[in-house]
Design an enzyme around this catalytic site. Sequence first.
Site, PDB file in Angstrom:
ATOM      1  N   LYS A 177     -14.317-100.995 -65.702  1.00 29.54           N
ATOM      2  CA  LYS A 177     -14.003-101.139 -67.126  1.00 29.54           C
ATOM      3  C   LYS A 177     -12.881-100.162 -67.484  1.00 29.54           C
ATOM      4  O   LYS A 177     -13.080 -98.949 -67.501  1.00 29.54           O
ATOM      5  CB  LYS A 177     -15.212-100.838 -68.009  1.00 29.54           C
ATOM      6  CG  LYS A 177     -14.952-101.252 -69.457  1.00 29.54           C
ATOM      7  CD  LYS A 177     -15.869-100.589 -70.457  1.00 29.54           C
ATOM      8  CE  LYS A 177     -15.385 -99.244 -70.896  1.00 29.54           C
ATOM      9  NZ  LYS A 177     -14.093 -99.244 -71.623  1.00 29.54           N
ATOM     10  N   SER A 231     -14.845 -88.064 -71.248  1.00 31.08           N
ATOM     11  CA  SER A 231     -15.318 -86.879 -71.968  1.00 31.08           C
ATOM     12  C   SER A 231     -16.688 -86.417 -71.460  1.00 31.08           C
ATOM     13  O   SER A 231     -17.484 -87.216 -70.956  1.00 31.08           O
ATOM     14  CB  SER A 231     -15.411 -87.193 -73.463  1.00 31.08           C
ATOM     15  OG  SER A 231     -16.330 -88.246 -73.678  1.00 31.08           O
ATOM     16  N   GLU A 384     -12.079 -78.865 -75.362  1.00 29.77           N
ATOM     17  CA  GLU A 384     -10.969 -79.651 -74.831  1.00 29.77           C
ATOM     18  C   GLU A 384     -10.308 -80.416 -75.976  1.00 29.77           C
ATOM     19  O   GLU A 384     -10.963 -81.163 -76.691  1.00 29.77           O
ATOM     20  CB  GLU A 384     -11.470 -80.638 -73.767  1.00 29.77           C
ATOM     21  CG  GLU A 384     -10.340 -81.393 -73.125  1.00 29.77           C
ATOM     22  CD  GLU A 384     -10.784 -82.336 -72.003  1.00 29.77           C
ATOM     23  OE1 GLU A 384     -11.775 -83.058 -72.215  1.00 29.77           O
ATOM     24  OE2 GLU A 384     -10.136 -82.346 -70.944  1.00 29.77           O
TER      25      GLU A 384
END
Length: 488
Positions: A177, A231, A384
């Site tokens: 994906k 993430s 981040e």
Amino acid sequence: MTSTATAKSKTRKSEVTRYRMYIDGKFVDAASGKTFDVYDPATEGVIATCPAGGAADIDRAAQAATRAFHDGWRSVTAQERGRILFRLAELETLNSGKPIVESEYDMDDTATCFEYYGGLATKINGEVLPVPAEAVALAMREPIGVAGQIIPWNYPLMMAAWKIAPALAAGCTVVLKPAEQTPLSILKLAEDFEAIGLPPGVVNIVTGDGPGAGAPLVAHPKVRKVAFTGSAEVGKTIMRTAADQLKRVSLELGGKSPNIFFSDADFENAVDGALFGTFINQGEVCSAGSRVLVQKDIYKKFVDAAAAKAKTIRLGPGVDRETKMGPLVSAEQRDRVAGYLKTGRGEAKVAVGGGTPKQFDKGWYVEPTIFYDVDNGAKIAQEEIFGPVMSVIPFKDEADAIRIANESPYGLAAAVWTRDIFKAFRVVKSLEAGIVWVNHMQPTFVEAPWGGYKMSGFGRELGHWGVEEYLETKQVFINLDEKPIGWY
Ligand code: ADP
Ligand code: MG
């Protein structure tokens, strides 16, 4: 149904291309018929639509991958798998007509990745074990089966290659994906999968968003292993879901990597290295060296020089050859980064940038930004950001630098700049990071392992480590003793 990924839509503006996803060797729409839009970040305009894949499409793809695995792919020789990967590398090289400077490197790296694993396919072998009994004992290597792979938007085709190439080399089949922001290049590549000898179902590309298509891919019982780059937040969700089936997982989850400059470093190279380490690809890089640690005696001079140089970075659309920094990938990402800029203005001092540029009326740009006098505990030093934002932190000596560098939940990468080889190696050995550069930051080679310590994830991609993630080990004991066995 068509045999290519794309069709010009009659119902939308003529520039919008309708893409289809690739399942079981065919280009298809989503079972629901739904689509989503894909944007050009420089114009904010819709350039394409893609099928919004859901659980039904994931199931179709996972079933196809399972059939392909058992009905043929498993018995395709390693030589033939290697040749198919070589042909993928060739395909990549032919396709590299993009005018964008950085993406030309990415295309090269993508082709190199297919080539590397094409060669490695025939070097995967087990071992004969020195057991004491009258026997032969083996450790055989076998493909895990169907691999579910989920990738981010920052290096769309390269991330696809990092995932697909080792899986095919190992003999697995794939449901991949791509990120919903950047699904187009891998779908274009899929148009030639059949021609280069990839049987239907061996590689399936399902487009869609995270909750809609990513989550059912992770949960699908036929998917034996999940490889994810993205993430940390989504990484945790994936691990929780995978736990229910004790599914194999490898995670590459980004970081907040320290880039450490000692006062004995080559000054000009150091300043360049700080900018390159943080701003390459608009800072949308999981290994971005966004925590710049600078020794106190060169600190002031360093911040001034970095700021002066950052002011000369030319922003513009990616297709312009003069462009050094493009827009961010999406409005959502621009807003996230702008939020951190606001936070940063309250936490530290601004050397350059700190907002969104005024010269563009369209495009998701943000200014290359350098914050200095940043406390390592600040939000902009711990989280981040995934944008062109550097936090400069002063340090006193070697011990201080190591302490600050390791004070992070992440541990993907780090770099150290010094001309003292003793110091360099002491620091290398002390850093909690999966990749450490000395007097450089960011070069990545397909031969070398890639992955993180701590909350940057686990498992390694690239090199021979990459293929291990797709292999099981089977112990085989063959009795050679014809005497009666046991004591019953
Ligand atoms: P970002 O928010 O920067 O896009 P993400 O980690 O959310 O980073 O996205 C990386 C990839 O993970 C994308 O392909 C995205 O669609 C996918 N993803 C997002 N949420 C989920 C989820 N809950 N389950 C599986 N995949 C997901
Ligand atoms: Mg997300």
